[in-house]
Design a protein around this motif. Sequence first.
Motif, PDB file in Angstrom:
ATOM      1  N   LEU A 100       0.911  -1.380  -0.089  1.00 17.23           N
ATOM      2  CA  LEU A 100       0.112   0.110   0.129  1.00 17.23           C
ATOM      3  C   LEU A 100       0.990   1.346  -0.029  1.00 17.23           C
ATOM      4  O   LEU A 100       0.669   2.350  -0.608  1.00 17.23           O
ATOM      5  CB  LEU A 100      -1.008  -0.050   1.235  1.00 17.23           C
ATOM      6  N   GLY A 101       1.882   1.201   0.840  1.00 17.65           N
ATOM      7  CA  GLY A 101       2.906   2.463   0.699  1.00 17.65           C
ATOM      8  C   GLY A 101       3.320   2.706  -0.504  1.00 17.65           C
ATOM      9  O   GLY A 101       3.503   3.668  -1.043  1.00 17.65           O
ATOM     10  N   ARG A 102       3.812   1.638  -1.237  1.00 16.57           N
ATOM     11  CA  ARG A 102       4.435   1.839  -2.524  1.00 16.57           C
ATOM     12  C   ARG A 102       3.271   2.290  -3.560  1.00 16.57           C
ATOM     13  O   ARG A 102       3.580   3.203  -4.316  1.00 16.57           O
ATOM     14  CB  ARG A 102       5.177   0.551  -3.250  1.00 16.57           C
ATOM     15  N   GLU A 103       2.220   1.639  -3.453  1.00 18.55           N
ATOM     16  CA  GLU A 103       1.200   2.076  -4.290  1.00 18.55           C
ATOM     17  C   GLU A 103       0.713   3.394  -4.547  1.00 18.55           C
ATOM     18  O   GLU A 103       0.437   3.781  -5.556  1.00 18.55           O
ATOM     19  CB  GLU A 103       0.060   0.958  -4.227  1.00 18.55           C
ATOM     20  N   PHE A 104       0.688   4.085  -3.099  1.00 19.50           N
ATOM     21  CA  PHE A 104       0.152   5.387  -2.993  1.00 19.50           C
ATOM     22  C   PHE A 104       1.358   6.623  -2.635  1.00 19.50           C
ATOM     23  O   PHE A 104       0.857   7.516  -2.357  1.00 19.50           O
ATOM     24  CB  PHE A 104      -0.919   5.444  -2.188  1.00 19.50           C
ATOM     25  N   GLN A 105       2.535   5.780  -2.359  1.00 14.29           N
ATOM     26  CA  GLN A 105       3.369   6.811  -1.954  1.00 14.29           C
ATOM     27  C   GLN A 105       3.010   7.512  -0.754  1.00 14.29           C
ATOM     28  O   GLN A 105       2.816   8.719  -0.504  1.00 14.29           O
ATOM     29  CB  GLN A 105       3.912   7.690  -3.021  1.00 14.29           C
ATOM     30  N   ILE A 106       2.767   6.815   0.462  1.00 10.82           N
ATOM     31  CA  ILE A 106       1.908   7.177   1.572  1.00 10.82           C
ATOM     32  C   ILE A 106       2.747   6.389   2.825  1.00 10.82           C
ATOM     33  O   ILE A 106       3.244   5.423   2.583  1.00 10.82           O
ATOM     34  CB  ILE A 106       0.526   6.868   1.447  1.00 10.82           C
ATOM     35  N   SER A 107       2.448   6.850   3.936  1.00  4.75           N
ATOM     36  CA  SER A 107       2.669   6.261   5.200  1.00  4.75           C
ATOM     37  C   SER A 107       1.485   5.085   5.605  1.00  4.75           C
ATOM     38  O   SER A 107       0.336   5.332   5.544  1.00  4.75           O
ATOM     39  CB  SER A 107       2.909   7.035   6.374  1.00  4.75           C
ATOM     40  N   ALA A 108       1.726   3.946   5.929  1.00  4.36           N
ATOM     41  CA  ALA A 108       0.758   2.915   6.459  1.00  4.36           C
ATOM     42  C   ALA A 108       1.167   2.576   7.908  1.00  4.36           C
ATOM     43  O   ALA A 108       2.380   2.182   8.165  1.00  4.36           O
ATOM     44  CB  ALA A 108       0.971   1.718   5.469  1.00  4.36           C
ATOM     45  N   HIS A 109       0.121   2.545   8.565  1.00  8.14           N
ATOM     46  CA  HIS A 109       0.270   1.702  10.140  1.00  8.14           C
ATOM     47  C   HIS A 109      -0.509   0.744  10.518  1.00  8.14           C
ATOM     48  O   HIS A 109      -1.359   0.561   9.720  1.00  8.14           O
ATOM     49  CB  HIS A 109      -0.113   2.976  10.830  1.00  8.14           C
ATOM     50  N   LEU A 110       0.148   0.071  11.122  1.00  6.91           N
ATOM     51  CA  LEU A 110      -0.779  -1.148  12.049  1.00  6.91           C
ATOM     52  C   LEU A 110      -0.736  -0.803  13.471  1.00  6.91           C
ATOM     53  O   LEU A 110       0.494  -0.432  14.176  1.00  6.91           O
ATOM     54  CB  LEU A 110       0.218  -2.435  11.630  1.00  6.91           C
ATOM     55  N   ALA A 111      -1.808  -0.769  14.127  1.00  5.62           N
ATOM     56  CA  ALA A 111      -1.748  -0.547  15.624  1.00  5.62           C
ATOM     57  C   ALA A 111      -2.915  -1.432  16.253  1.00  5.62           C
ATOM     58  O   ALA A 111      -3.895  -1.808  15.803  1.00  5.62           O
ATOM     59  CB  ALA A 111      -2.283   0.928  15.631  1.00  5.62           C
TER      60      ALA A 111
END
Length: 255
Positions: A100-111
């Motif tokens: 997801l991070g690569r696809e949207f060039q964004i930060s992804a979190h798991l919490a």
Amino acid sequence: MMHGGVVMPRETSQNVVNALRLLECFAKEEELGITELSEAIGVGKTATSRLVSSLEGFGYLRQNPATKKYRLGMKLVYLGSLVQDRQEMVRMVEPYLRLLGREFQISAHLAVQERGGALILNKVSMGPMVYMDSRVGATLPLHASATGKCLLAFGGEKAFEAFIANGELSQYTDFTITDPARLMEEIRRVRESGYAMDNEESNIGLSCVGVPLLDARGCLVAALSLSGQTPFVLKKRENLLRRLKDVQEELARYL
């Protein structure tokens, strides 16, 4: 201060250090008495007895009625299983965060919900960097983050009511929800829609969209979110949400 090759912060409480040293004594012996523990950690019997009593009260030690000696308690088994489960979950989810991070060039979190907040188990950042007070091991506010709202919404009604009753709704920006009635309405919307938004509620210029991670029975396990600059997140919200739900559905088969 050094202990076991580890530098201990000066401000660390000596009682905490002694309690940890006491627990480590059981790595070599299954059962130990107060006298043996006192000699092992170099602390008087009275102080050692108090430490043992506190650790027993929290389930970290238990006494053998026959020998009157102590052994490790089941609380440690529970905590150890949490660590193992979370490590396995991090390994399972990380490829999806990277995707997801690569696809949207964004930060992804798991919490997950812990320590009164959304505890970040993993974070993958790609693309333009946006200021965000998040790192692995840190917590995000439950009422002012997309992951936090998902955890509140799907963590059970009793847990949410307890948070409303005891939680302090701190204000981080002008958009933070600090009114309990408004938060209750927001959480109701999250439950109905199946996703949560953070609209610059924790950091100006930053927005997030998140979904809960549920197991095959529909029970809450954790939460996922994608975070980035507000104009980008708002423009791509439907695409972000669609892909988050794709991942949510796929992971449900393994959680």
